[in-house]
Each structure stands twice: as C-alpha cells, then as structure tokens.
Design a protein around this motif. Structure first.
Motif, PDB file in Angstrom:
ATOM      1  N   VAL A  44     -18.875 -27.238 -13.187  1.00  0.00           N
ATOM      2  CA  VAL A  44     -19.720 -27.315 -14.381  1.00  0.00           C
ATOM      3  C   VAL A  44     -20.754 -28.432 -14.246  1.00  0.00           C
ATOM      4  O   VAL A  44     -20.394 -29.598 -14.121  1.00  0.00           O
ATOM      5  CB  VAL A  44     -18.867 -27.556 -15.649  1.00  0.00           C
ATOM      6  N   ALA A  45     -22.019 -28.056 -14.278  1.00  0.00           N
ATOM      7  CA  ALA A  45     -23.108 -29.040 -14.260  1.00  0.00           C
ATOM      8  C   ALA A  45     -23.399 -29.479 -15.692  1.00  0.00           C
ATOM      9  O   ALA A  45     -23.296 -28.685 -16.636  1.00  0.00           O
ATOM     10  CB  ALA A  45     -24.355 -28.446 -13.615  1.00  0.00           C
ATOM     11  N   GLU A  46     -23.795 -30.728 -15.831  1.00  0.00           N
ATOM     12  CA  GLU A  46     -23.986 -31.323 -17.148  1.00  0.00           C
ATOM     13  C   GLU A  46     -25.272 -30.895 -17.841  1.00  0.00           C
ATOM     14  O   GLU A  46     -25.597 -31.423 -18.900  1.00  0.00           O
ATOM     15  CB  GLU A  46     -23.975 -32.852 -17.034  1.00  0.00           C
ATOM     16  N   LYS A  47     -26.017 -29.971 -17.271  1.00  0.00           N
ATOM     17  CA  LYS A  47     -27.273 -29.549 -17.898  1.00  0.00           C
ATOM     18  C   LYS A  47     -27.520 -28.078 -17.624  1.00  0.00           C
ATOM     19  O   LYS A  47     -26.878 -27.477 -16.755  1.00  0.00           O
ATOM     20  CB  LYS A  47     -28.437 -30.382 -17.375  1.00  0.00           C
ATOM     21  N   LYS A  48     -28.463 -27.527 -18.363  1.00  0.00           N
ATOM     22  CA  LYS A  48     -28.844 -26.130 -18.138  1.00  0.00           C
ATOM     23  C   LYS A  48     -29.674 -26.060 -16.866  1.00  0.00           C
ATOM     24  O   LYS A  48     -30.619 -26.823 -16.686  1.00  0.00           O
ATOM     25  CB  LYS A  48     -29.654 -25.611 -19.320  1.00  0.00           C
ATOM     26  N   ILE A  49     -29.298 -25.154 -15.973  1.00  0.00           N
ATOM     27  CA  ILE A  49     -30.005 -24.977 -14.699  1.00  0.00           C
ATOM     28  C   ILE A  49     -30.665 -23.600 -14.713  1.00  0.00           C
ATOM     29  O   ILE A  49     -29.992 -22.584 -14.888  1.00  0.00           O
ATOM     30  CB  ILE A  49     -29.043 -25.102 -13.506  1.00  0.00           C
TER      31      ILE A  49
END
Length: 137
Positions: free
Chosen positions: A74-79
């Motif tokens: 899970v990345a901490e931002k919208k990609i």
C-alpha cells in the motif's frame, strides 16, 4: 467499485480473494477502508499461489509479518498511470517501492507485473499484480 471503500470493493473480485482474506486475517480491513487516497498493489490469487506452502503458512500464522507484508503493498498516496514509468513511493510499511515500464507494461519492484490497474474505489486506487511484493529485509 468506485462507490465502495477499498476492501469492500475488492472483495467482489474473485481474483483477489486471497489478498482480501489475508487483509481480514491481519485485521487491516478497517484501516484500509478508512485511509484516504492510497494505492494498493494487490497480489492476485495466482501471485499467492507462486509462494511455497511454508511461506504462505508463515504469513498466515505470524500476524506481525503478515501486516508488514500487506502494508508494503500500500502506497501512501494516489498513484496515476502517468506516475508509473519511473515511480518511487513510500508504503504504509515505511519502505519505498518502485514502479517502471511504459505503454501498457509496468512492473513493481522489478519483479511484479501489473496485470490490471487504475481501478478506482471510494478511497483508493488498485493495481493487481502477478507476484507477491516482499518488503526489504
């Protein structure tokens, strides 16, 4: 899927049932359903099938390791797709994962292929990957 929170939305995808079951086992569903603007690189059932039985059993029986593994996806931002060709993103686990590629062919950490992506849920973007992403040792 766009009107449902992350785990609720992906639970409807039969190709991600192992991922959803492990998220629920790790007690991360609430956290992931309430997080805002995250991106998940969700391993497919086929990705989990590539792990040895002992590897998968180790994650199933060690909640701390399981949570670390899942938080790494899970990345901490919208990609967005435009960010994938040469991306570096901080994960909820605290490490950095990378993305690379072009056109319709992208990899995560030079190991996992994105097989389906840019799927919107109420609070997250999902990219399905063909290999389980392992956090750095």
């Amino acid at each position: 899927m766009a009107t449902q929170p992350l785990v609720t939305a992906v639970a409807e995808n039969t190709h991600l049932s192992t991922f959803v079951a492990l998220v629920e086992k790790a007690k991360l569903a609430g956290k992931l359903n309430s997080a805002k603007d995250i991106t998940v690189f969700a391993p497919t059932n086929d990705a989990f099938a590539k792990l040895s039985k002992s590897q998968l059993d180790q994650f199933r029986t060690n909640e701390a390791q399981l949570r670390r593994l899942l938080n790494y996806t899970v990345a901490e931002k919208k990609i967005t797709p435009e960010q994938l060709p040469d991306g570096r993103f901080t994960t909820l686990e605290g490490s950095t994962l990378t993305t690379s590629g072009s056109g319709q062919s992208f990899k995560v950490d030079n190991t996992a292929n994105i097989v389906c992506g840019d799927i919107a849920t109420e609070n997250a973007t999902v990219y399905a990957v063909d290999t389980v992403l392992m956090p750095p040792s």
